[in-house]
Write an enzyme that holds these catalytic residues in place. Sequence first.
Site, short mmCIF file in Angstrom:
data_model
loop_
_atom_site.label_atom_id
_atom_site.label_comp_id
_atom_site.label_asym_id
_atom_site.label_seq_id
_atom_site.Cartn_x
_atom_site.Cartn_y
_atom_site.Cartn_z
N ALA A 1 0.82 -1.39 -0.04
CA ALA A 1 -0.08 0.14 0.07
C ALA A 1 0.79 1.22 -0.12
O ALA A 1 0.57 2.13 -0.53
CB ALA A 1 -0.90 -0.11 1.11
N HIS B 1 -1.42 -1.08 13.68
CA HIS B 1 -1.28 -0.75 14.95
C HIS B 1 0.00 -1.64 15.24
O HIS B 1 0.26 -1.13 16.59
CB HIS B 1 -2.52 -1.34 15.86
CG HIS B 1 -2.63 -2.77 15.69
ND1 HIS B 1 -3.12 -3.48 14.50
CD2 HIS B 1 -2.37 -3.72 16.52
CE1 HIS B 1 -2.82 -4.69 14.68
NE2 HIS B 1 -2.61 -4.99 15.78
N CYS C 1 -25.00 -8.42 13.71
CA CYS C 1 -26.14 -7.53 13.58
C CYS C 1 -26.37 -6.57 14.56
O CYS C 1 -26.51 -6.49 15.65
CB CYS C 1 -27.61 -8.66 13.84
SG CYS C 1 -29.03 -8.02 13.33
#
Lengths: 555, 555
Positions: free
Chosen positions: B243, B267, B410
């Site tokens: 990246a 991190h 959910c």
Amino acid sequence: MTDRLANRREVKAPTGSELNCLSWTTEAPFRMLHNNLDREVAENPDELVVYGGIGRAARTWADFDRISTALKTLREDQTLLVQSGRPVGVFETHKDAPRVLIANSNLVPHWATWEKFNELDRKGLMMYGQMTAGSWIYIGTQGIVQGTYETFVEAGRRHYSGDLKGRWILTGGLGGMGGAQPLAAVMAGACCLAVECNPDSIDFRLRTRYLDEKAETLDEALEMIERWTKAGEAKSVGLLGNAADIFPELVKRGVKPDIVTDQTSAHDPVNGYLPLGWTMAEWRTKRETDPKAVEKAARASMKIHVQAMLDFWNADVPTLDYGNNIRQMAFEEGLEKAFDFPGFVPAYIRPLFCRGVGPFRWAALSGDPEDIYRTDEKVKELLPDNAHLHNWLDMARARISFQGLPARICWVGLGDRHRLGLAFNEMVANGELKAPVVIGRDHLDSGSVASPNRETEAMKDGSDAVSDWPLLNALLNTASGATWVSLHHGGGVGMGFSQHAGMVIVADGTEDAARRLKRVLWNDPASGVMRHAHAGYDDAVACAQEMGLELGLSK
Amino acid sequence: MTDRLANRREVKAPTGSELNCLSWTTEAPFRMLHNNLDREVAENPDELVVYGGIGRAARTWADFDRISTALKTLREDQTLLVQSGRPVGVFETHKDAPRVLIANSNLVPHWATWEKFNELDRKGLMMYGQMTAGSWIYIGTQGIVQGTYETFVEAGRRHYSGDLKGRWILTGGLGGMGGAQPLAAVMAGACCLAVECNPDSIDFRLRTRYLDEKAETLDEALEMIERWTKAGEAKSVGLLGNAADIFPELVKRGVKPDIVTDQTSAHDPVNGYLPLGWTMAEWRTKRETDPKAVEKAARASMKIHVQAMLDFWNADVPTLDYGNNIRQMAFEEGLEKAFDFPGFVPAYIRPLFCRGVGPFRWAALSGDPEDIYRTDEKVKELLPDNAHLHNWLDMARARISFQGLPARICWVGLGDRHRLGLAFNEMVANGELKAPVVIGRDHLDSGSVASPNRETEAMKDGSDAVSDWPLLNALLNTASGATWVSLHHGGGVGMGFSQHAGMVIVADGTEDAARRLKRVLWNDPASGVMRHAHAGYDDAVACAQEMGLELGLSK
Ligand SMILES: NC(=O)c1ccc[n+]([C@@H]2O[C@H](COP(=O)([O-])OP(=O)(O)OC[C@H]3O[C@@H](n4cnc5c(N)ncnc54)[C@H](O)[C@@H]3O)[C@@H](O)[C@H]2O)c1
Ligand SMILES: NC(=O)c1ccc[n+]([C@@H]2O[C@H](COP(=O)([O-])OP(=O)(O)OC[C@H]3O[C@@H](n4cnc5c(N)ncnc54)[C@H](O)[C@@H]3O)[C@@H](O)[C@H]2O)c1
């Protein structure tokens, strides 16, 4: 901005057997919160400061009121949450859950500095809980007397064949905890010269009989010490002065104390340590107007102070850090050898922690000193062979003034704590005691703290900084049904340097209480034995085996 | 030295309705621990790594065995303590207490750095628990799909009038969590170009249908993106590359994505981020032999990576930090403007947190996908008016492959969670489900985390760094009777930057479970509403009022 003085008033714990709350499990935190702020107990109750720099019991007086109000109606299937001294919610739980859960002064590590804390504190978002201040089980200076006494006795054993007669101890600080030093020294048979910059603190210790004399000049103080040590008398003197001035002066004069330590509030460079050359008035003002300047000056003075301690150490005087993180402060100021002299825990206390022994304590909610004397007798009855402890209890009764609710501290460990708790519970049940007692401990205990410059300094396996242990301790005490449980950061040694947990449980004479007491007063010290056994201490492994703990130690 | 590979083996959660342990409250953690290390679930199960850099489920395989053995005989009045992935003790508690209490990766703040952690980790004293890895409620990549989907949908609403058709998202990292990005983008209607340096990760996402295509060169990838966006097709491509190389190249070429983000494991600069110009093999070796050199190179690369993100931001491309702390790393490398673009929580997620909405989830211990489909139907039945949620459930069922035990995520909040939990419990009781379900959530949730560069970034009252809140959350869940509760440090954003709590509770169809579910699944999200209400968010205050929470908000 938080106005700490707004709504200030005089408080005292209610006493007697009438309830202000719905049950004893809520009455107990209600009384203990009040007791922590009793003028006889707290260092600066107007600003809600209990001890240890700015260790508070509630964030503001308005929060004190809100906590009190919440406790008055809290049911035995509800739990109150307190965040840095402010009540933030009431939730449904159940009878065997704690009635109050507390988290004080916790900061995400990267931001865990005094600078950040003070900013949040000023904004009204935080409060410094120290250890027992914010968890409502401070019992006045006596809380530290026995620990200090045990430390001095042990130092005497190691360095002076167990005899401190004719010896003297040099120290600094006569605050909430430090004020115990002269009395503990005298109990251990030594003289004590304590340097204290605040005349009020000296007078407070004189009034409460923790200190024998006061002096305005070093010559005067040294003359007393010389007279007493020659006569083999154990007595103490408080010298008005700055430790960063007096300690080096003694070095310069070639005066050699027999033990050197310090208990100024060095852990808090803004609020806890008077800079060299400053007046008290200047200090008080500048703390508000220019805290950065105070911090800078205080740190520079601490470096001088610790350099003098190093000079004593290098001159073969037993010298110890008494848990105020002053070595770290001096180290950060560039004093590379600051950690040459040891902290008191690895030096003297760790063997006790290995057996779960630590500053166990209880308070009589009745307010009646007789209740404590009866528990004293019960302790002797249940631990008939512990001569050292009997001696301690006798001296404590003779020499220690109660402050606020009558209370007793008594270093006992795994296997004894729950027996005492159950016995006290029975005494409440059968009316031998006039009201319930609360049973707790300092956070400075066997399984409840991670503090690499103090309680967990120089652990055998190198796990000093691992704070999983105190968090597990708090979770376990919550699961076991302590009446209130707390998790704090920065106690003793200041922001960034410690994490620790508190627990208090009520013996109200019920069978419910007995069930919980048995679990909590076993599991809590057992978690300390666990922590030390996993770190590889033989004493702890042996204790675990003896007590039948299931620690899965085989590797 | 810890040998993470010693005794490695293949594990899968047991399924069906036969118990291996004494009760479902211990069988559940037993199965979920196994499930976290299932090869279908974990990123690198041989080394016990579940996801997120080196987020582990147990410290070593020997510890895995010890935990399993302990759970097999643990009674319903006992509690097992786990310290950084090692079982350290079994204690007597009671039925309404958690069966397991966990503390992972916690360090006293002053020592809370990767350097100290790695030293302790190598000594065998610690384990990195990430969030759900060490607390045994990771459910594979699907665990993050909905959160990512909600974020992209919300970004589309804000910046593209709710329509992402013909738009594309640039990101990095296709690991355990990051792998959800292409699927979430596609579900939200957008295309996705994800740069990933590990070919195995790309193949894993293709195999599990989270990713549509792969490309070896940037030109190839851009050609696909152009083709798809033109055709209005939502599809995704994984580009093999670094990246830190590809992002600046795109800037240089003047290519403008519609949204830019990143989910490499920034991190953890030693284990989580491939330095620019390094091969994977070099990286793997040097991580062992010279971690300092890796860290240095990785941090320098991150600075370049974030500079490219800033360039996009300055060219008006919506750009967001996706919770991997990459801005902090770049900032520490001297990129002063690193925090110019926002994190995803203040940008898109906080309004949900104000109502206690977050990544709620459950898993079917039966192992039967039908059990999940039945719960899906039950959710729709109980929340009939939530079209967005129905849509999510339909897409999830159509597009998401289960990994290990069938599970569902959910996002629902206070007032709904306990209703679902109680309904599932009834379905277990009446045989609609073949075995109990476990119900939990990520630590990234409304009330369970303090993480100033992520979940608590830019809080309204400035309380970002106050970590009293997650500690209270853990204590409250323990008091309420969750089946297991955990307290971690450093999840998501790495050592020093977060503290957070997990909770899981079993619905085993009993009345005991119903009592606990009602409390825990209410109190847990309520503590999130509490945290946000006290921070001054109107949405949270309104929610608290609506739900009748007792938060003592009047000042
Ligand atoms: N070892 C232990 O068991 C233990 C237990 C609790 C606290 N402590 C630590 O001990 C320290 C003292 O605690 P405390 O409760 O007594 O605090 P305190 O703030 O109540 O008292 C500190 C005292 O030091 C005095 N002082 C400050 N600067 C001084 C200076 N330069 N010279 C002379 N006197 C000075 C103050 O006037 C005050 O009376 C703290 O750092 C605390 O964290 C140690
Ligand atoms: N926003 C959220 O909700 C959320 C949730 C969980 C985790 N996270 C964070 O997202 C990050 C990713 O988590 P994960 O579980 O996917 O981690 P992971 O370690 O499983 O995956 C990281 C991936 O990034 C790849 N990578 C590393 N360096 C790279 C580089 N220079 N260029 C391209 N690819 C590179 C790795 O090969 C790996 O596949 C972590 O920092 C995690 O803490 C965010």
